[in-house]
Design an enzyme around this catalytic site. Sequence first.
Site, mmCIF file in Angstrom:
data_model
loop_
_atom_site.group_PDB
_atom_site.id
_atom_site.type_symbol
_atom_site.label_atom_id
_atom_site.label_comp_id
_atom_site.label_asym_id
_atom_site.label_seq_id
_atom_site.Cartn_x
_atom_site.Cartn_y
_atom_site.Cartn_z
ATOM 1 N N GLY A 72 0.806 -1.217 0.000
ATOM 2 C CA GLY A 72 0.000 0.000 0.000
ATOM 3 C C GLY A 72 0.837 1.263 0.000
ATOM 4 C CB THR A 73 3.995 2.180 1.722
ATOM 5 O OG1 THR A 73 3.480 2.066 3.056
ATOM 6 C CG2 THR A 73 4.991 3.316 1.665
ATOM 7 C CG ASN A 154 -4.475 3.710 10.139
ATOM 8 O OD1 ASN A 154 -4.819 4.757 9.572
ATOM 9 N ND2 ASN A 154 -3.421 3.658 10.931
ATOM 10 C CD GLN A 182 -6.635 -0.891 8.186
ATOM 11 O OE1 GLN A 182 -7.295 -1.898 8.402
ATOM 12 N NE2 GLN A 182 -5.339 -0.816 8.483
ATOM 13 C CB SER A 202 -2.096 -3.113 1.755
ATOM 14 O OG SER A 202 -0.965 -3.833 2.207
ATOM 15 C CB ALA A 203 -1.914 -8.454 -0.347
ATOM 16 C CG HIS A 204 -0.140 -6.806 5.061
ATOM 17 N ND1 HIS A 204 -0.083 -6.451 6.383
ATOM 18 C CD2 HIS A 204 0.235 -5.701 4.369
ATOM 19 C CE1 HIS A 204 0.310 -5.198 6.497
ATOM 20 N NE2 HIS A 204 0.519 -4.721 5.296
ATOM 21 C CB THR A 242 11.040 -9.891 -11.690
ATOM 22 O OG1 THR A 242 12.041 -9.729 -12.697
ATOM 23 C CG2 THR A 242 10.366 -11.230 -11.854
ATOM 24 C CB CYS A 330 3.084 2.041 9.564
ATOM 25 S SG CYS A 330 2.213 0.754 8.665
#
Length: 390
Positions: A72-73, A154, A182, A202-204, A242, A330
Site C-alpha cells: 500500500g505504501t 486505520n 482498511q 494492500s494484500a496483508h 520482476t 507503521c
Amino acid sequence: MAQPRAYLDYNATAPLVPAARQAVLAALDLPGNASSIHTEGRAARARIEFARQQVAAIAGVPAAQVVFTAGGTEAANLALTPHLATPGNPRPVEWLFIAAGEHPCVLKGHRFPQARTRIVPLTADSVIDLAVLAAMLAETGDSRVMLALQAANNETGVLQPVVEAASLVHASGGVVVCDAVQAAGRIDCSVAALGADLLFFSAHKLGGPKGAGALAWAAAGTHISRVPVRGGGQERGLRAGTENIAAIAGFGAAAEVALGAREAEMERLRRLRDLLEGRLAAMFPEIEIFGGKAHRLANTSCFALADASAETLLIALDLEGLAVSSGSACSSGKVEASHVLSAMGVEATLAKGALRVSLGWDSKQADVERFAEAYGKIVNGMRARRKRAA
C-alpha cells in the site's frame, strides 16, 4: 496448560486466509518469469492476470486499470504525484490536500513539494471537516487540487465521507486519491461507491500475504508520467521489476474471499465488537470509545482510560497471550502519541492510553471475552498498586 494466543490486531496484518495460502504455494511452483514468452513464462503471466481480475473486482474497475505494487505504501507513493493526467482535464495538479488523520504513507510518502501541501482538519468524530475543505478549495482559485482521503481510518475505524468530499473536489476540477487499505473487504470500496478517482490497497490487510499492493483508477486513460520505480517496464511501465507472483496470487485469492463473504462477515464482527465495548463500558463507565458516535468499520474499536498507559497495557496484555495495538503498526514499534487522536482534539493524557482491538476472519467470541477479562484485571491491578503507593 497455557492458553493459545489470541490475535486481535487485524488492522496491522490479517493472518493468511486458507485460500491465499493455497494460491501462494501453487504460484511458488511456477518457474517462469512473467515477461518471458515461452510456456512457463505465459503460465506465470496468466496467474498474475487472474489475480488482477480478482483485485479489480474490489475496486469495481476493468483489470486493465489495476497495477500491482510491493504494498500500500508504494501504491500511495505512485498515486500521490503532481504528474497525474486524467481524461478530459489537461491541467496540472498544483496542490495536495491531506486529511489530518491519514496514514504515514500518505503524510510522508507523497511526491508534492511541501510548500504545495495543506492539511485538512478533522472533526471531533474523526471525519474530515467538509466545510473547511470547501473553503480551502475556494481559496485555491483555478489551481487544480488533489485530495488524499482514507475510506476508513486505520486507528479508529471511522468511515470518511469520501463521496461528499469527492463531490466538492470534482466541482473544482480536482482529483481524489483514496486509501482503501482498511476498507477493502469490509465495505463497498468500489470507485462507483466512493466516487474516488484512484484507490490503493494492500494484500496483508485482508488476509493476503505481505509484500503486495495495488493501485486502481476509475477512468481509462489516467496516466502517471513520472514513476518512482523505473527499469524494465513491467506493470505497463508504472512499476518496474520482476513481479512477486506468489504474493500477487495470494492477494487475488484473499480479495475474492473477502468480497464474497463481506456482508455476513462484517455483521458477525460487528456483534463481537459491540460485545467487547459493552463489556468494557460495564467495567469502566468512564472509558472513551474514539469515534464511537460516527460510522465505523465493524471490526475496529479504539478506546482509552486516562489513568491507564497504553505502553504498560500492551506489555501486560502480551504476557496474557493477547496481541493488540496502540494505533498504527507503521510507527516502527514505538508507542507514541497518535496524530489521529490529536487531530480529533483528544487530550494527550487520554490519548496515551489508547488501545486498538481489530477483529477478522479467525476472531471468536472467546477471544473478545478473554481480552475484556484481562483488560479489566490489568487496569484494576494498576489502580490498586497506585492506591497502595499513595
